[in-house]
Design an enzyme around this catalytic site. Structure first.
Site, PDB file in Angstrom:
ATOM      1  N   GLN A 230      -2.177   5.223  14.872  1.00 53.26           N
ATOM      2  CA  GLN A 230      -1.305   4.548  15.834  1.00 53.26           C
ATOM      3  C   GLN A 230      -1.723   3.099  16.070  1.00 53.26           C
ATOM      4  O   GLN A 230      -0.866   2.212  16.176  1.00 53.26           O
ATOM      5  CB  GLN A 230      -1.294   5.318  17.156  1.00 53.26           C
ATOM      6  CG  GLN A 230      -0.364   4.709  18.193  1.00 53.26           C
ATOM      7  CD  GLN A 230      -0.254   5.562  19.438  1.00 53.26           C
ATOM      8  OE1 GLN A 230      -0.402   6.776  19.381  1.00 53.26           O
ATOM      9  NE2 GLN A 230       0.007   4.936  20.570  1.00 53.26           N
TER      10      GLN A 230
ATOM     11  N   CYS B 120      -0.592  11.316  10.937  1.00 51.09           N
ATOM     12  CA  CYS B 120      -1.951  10.793  11.066  1.00 51.09           C
ATOM     13  C   CYS B 120      -2.681  10.948   9.733  1.00 51.09           C
ATOM     14  O   CYS B 120      -2.690  12.027   9.146  1.00 51.09           O
ATOM     15  CB  CYS B 120      -2.685  11.542  12.167  1.00 51.09           C
ATOM     16  SG  CYS B 120      -4.429  11.069  12.303  1.00 51.09           S
ATOM     17  N   GLU B 121      -3.286   9.871   9.278  1.00 53.00           N
ATOM     18  CA  GLU B 121      -3.951   9.916   7.976  1.00 53.00           C
ATOM     19  C   GLU B 121      -5.260  10.708   7.995  1.00 53.00           C
ATOM     20  O   GLU B 121      -5.793  11.039   6.942  1.00 53.00           O
ATOM     21  CB  GLU B 121      -4.212   8.503   7.458  1.00 53.00           C
ATOM     22  CG  GLU B 121      -5.170   7.690   8.275  1.00 53.00           C
ATOM     23  CD  GLU B 121      -5.281   6.255   7.789  1.00 53.00           C
ATOM     24  OE1 GLU B 121      -6.376   5.702   7.914  1.00 53.00           O
ATOM     25  OE2 GLU B 121      -4.292   5.704   7.293  1.00 53.00           O
ATOM     26  N   HIS B 122      -5.769  11.039   9.167  1.00 57.63           N
ATOM     27  CA  HIS B 122      -7.042  11.755   9.230  1.00 57.63           C
ATOM     28  C   HIS B 122      -6.902  13.243   8.939  1.00 57.63           C
ATOM     29  O   HIS B 122      -7.744  13.829   8.255  1.00 57.63           O
ATOM     30  CB  HIS B 122      -7.687  11.561  10.611  1.00 57.63           C
ATOM     31  CG  HIS B 122      -8.027  10.135  10.894  1.00 57.63           C
ATOM     32  ND1 HIS B 122      -8.054   9.612  12.173  1.00 57.63           N
ATOM     33  CD2 HIS B 122      -8.328   9.102  10.066  1.00 57.63           C
ATOM     34  CE1 HIS B 122      -8.374   8.335  12.112  1.00 57.63           C
ATOM     35  NE2 HIS B 122      -8.543   8.002  10.857  1.00 57.63           N
ATOM     36  N   HIS B 123      -5.857  13.878   9.485  1.00 59.15           N
ATOM     37  CA  HIS B 123      -5.672  15.314   9.286  1.00 59.15           C
ATOM     38  C   HIS B 123      -4.297  15.663   8.714  1.00 59.15           C
ATOM     39  O   HIS B 123      -3.965  16.830   8.577  1.00 59.15           O
ATOM     40  CB  HIS B 123      -5.849  16.069  10.617  1.00 59.15           C
ATOM     41  CG  HIS B 123      -7.197  15.904  11.218  1.00 59.15           C
ATOM     42  ND1 HIS B 123      -7.474  14.969  12.204  1.00 59.15           N
ATOM     43  CD2 HIS B 123      -8.372  16.538  10.966  1.00 59.15           C
ATOM     44  CE1 HIS B 123      -8.740  15.049  12.532  1.00 59.15           C
ATOM     45  NE2 HIS B 123      -9.311  15.990  11.809  1.00 59.15           N
TER      46      HIS B 123
ATOM     47  N   CYS C 256      -3.171  16.131  16.241  1.00 64.10           N
ATOM     48  CA  CYS C 256      -4.615  16.382  16.132  1.00 64.10           C
ATOM     49  C   CYS C 256      -5.279  16.511  17.500  1.00 64.10           C
ATOM     50  O   CYS C 256      -6.389  17.025  17.607  1.00 64.10           O
ATOM     51  CB  CYS C 256      -5.290  15.292  15.304  1.00 64.10           C
ATOM     52  SG  CYS C 256      -5.058  13.628  15.911  1.00 64.10           S
TER      53      CYS C 256
ATOM     54  N   HIS D  70      -0.133  13.184  19.725  1.00 62.71           N
ATOM     55  CA  HIS D  70      -0.736  13.445  18.413  1.00 62.71           C
ATOM     56  C   HIS D  70      -1.043  14.915  18.217  1.00 62.71           C
ATOM     57  O   HIS D  70      -1.682  15.539  19.063  1.00 62.71           O
ATOM     58  CB  HIS D  70      -2.028  12.643  18.274  1.00 62.71           C
ATOM     59  CG  HIS D  70      -1.814  11.176  18.177  1.00 62.71           C
ATOM     60  ND1 HIS D  70      -2.014  10.473  17.011  1.00 62.71           N
ATOM     61  CD2 HIS D  70      -1.385  10.270  19.095  1.00 62.71           C
ATOM     62  CE1 HIS D  70      -1.747   9.195  17.213  1.00 62.71           C
ATOM     63  NE2 HIS D  70      -1.351   9.049  18.475  1.00 62.71           N
TER      64      HIS D  70
END
Length: 199
Positions: free
Chosen positions: A126, A85-88, A156, A154
């Site tokens: 996703q 995941c590119e956020h975390h 996260c 996920h």
């Protein structure tokens, strides 16, 4: 584009120091090199052409039944994938289910798997991953419809915040004939059947 492993090693050492750890202690001494190898594997799809595996198609008219176009969808279920995941920068993993309505050309099933692997091997979300898979298949093959269903867990969600260990995320991307929910209903039912189950 290749991953800069020495730089990842340096940055991992810096990260360990930033959280108050000693990168020289025995348990962490090899961690920077391990992280460099891990990131090289996890992000191998950055800069790679995901549609390249779809270059080699087979003409239906030259096959065993040259006067017959496939009347139904080709459905490949339960392709295991993992991404980050590119956020975390936490992992997410699950199964991809791909279907397409062939026109004149069909493609080897392994090529479809490779498209998923290439696109998943880069920082992702996703929702975008499913759309990118659908676009690659739709734009490269002579299709009348494409359906991509992703079901993933996920990190996260399961390891931070609310820590919902049983939660999974389902996304659908559709092109052509499968943008109609009625047209894709049969495929959604087939995706949910147990593997090897009688039809």
């Amino acid at each position: 584009m290749s991953v800069d492993k020495p730089r990842i090693e340096r940055l991992t050492r810096e990260l360990l120091e930033a959280i108050g750890e000693d990168p020289e202690r025995p348990g962490l001494k090899q961690t920077p090199a391990r992280m460099a190898e891990l990131y090289a594997e996890f992000f191998a799809g950055v800069g790679e052409d995901a549609a390249a595996p779809l270059e080699r198609t087979i003409s239906v008219s030259q096959g065993p039944a040259p006067d017959t176009l496939p009347s139904g969808a080709v459905l490949l279920r339960d392709i295991r994938f993992r991404s980050v995941c590119e956020h975390h920068l936490l992992p997410f993993a699950g199964h991809a289910h791909l279907a397409y309505l062939p026109g004149e050309q069909v493609v080897g099933l392994g090529a479809l798997v490779k498209v998923v692997e290439v696109l998943a091997a880069r920082p992702q979300v996703q929702e975008r991953l499913g759309e990118q898979i659908a676009d690659a298949i739709d734009q490269k093959l002579d299709t009348r419809g494409v359906l991509v269903v992703l079901d993933a867990v996920h990190g996260c969600v399961t390891m931070r915040g609310g820590r919902q260990s049983e939660a999974s995320t389902l996304t659908i991307a559709a092109r052509g004939a499968f943008t109609d929910p009625v047209a894709r209903a049969e495929l959604i039912t087939l995706i949910g059947r147990p593997a090897g189950g009688a039809l």
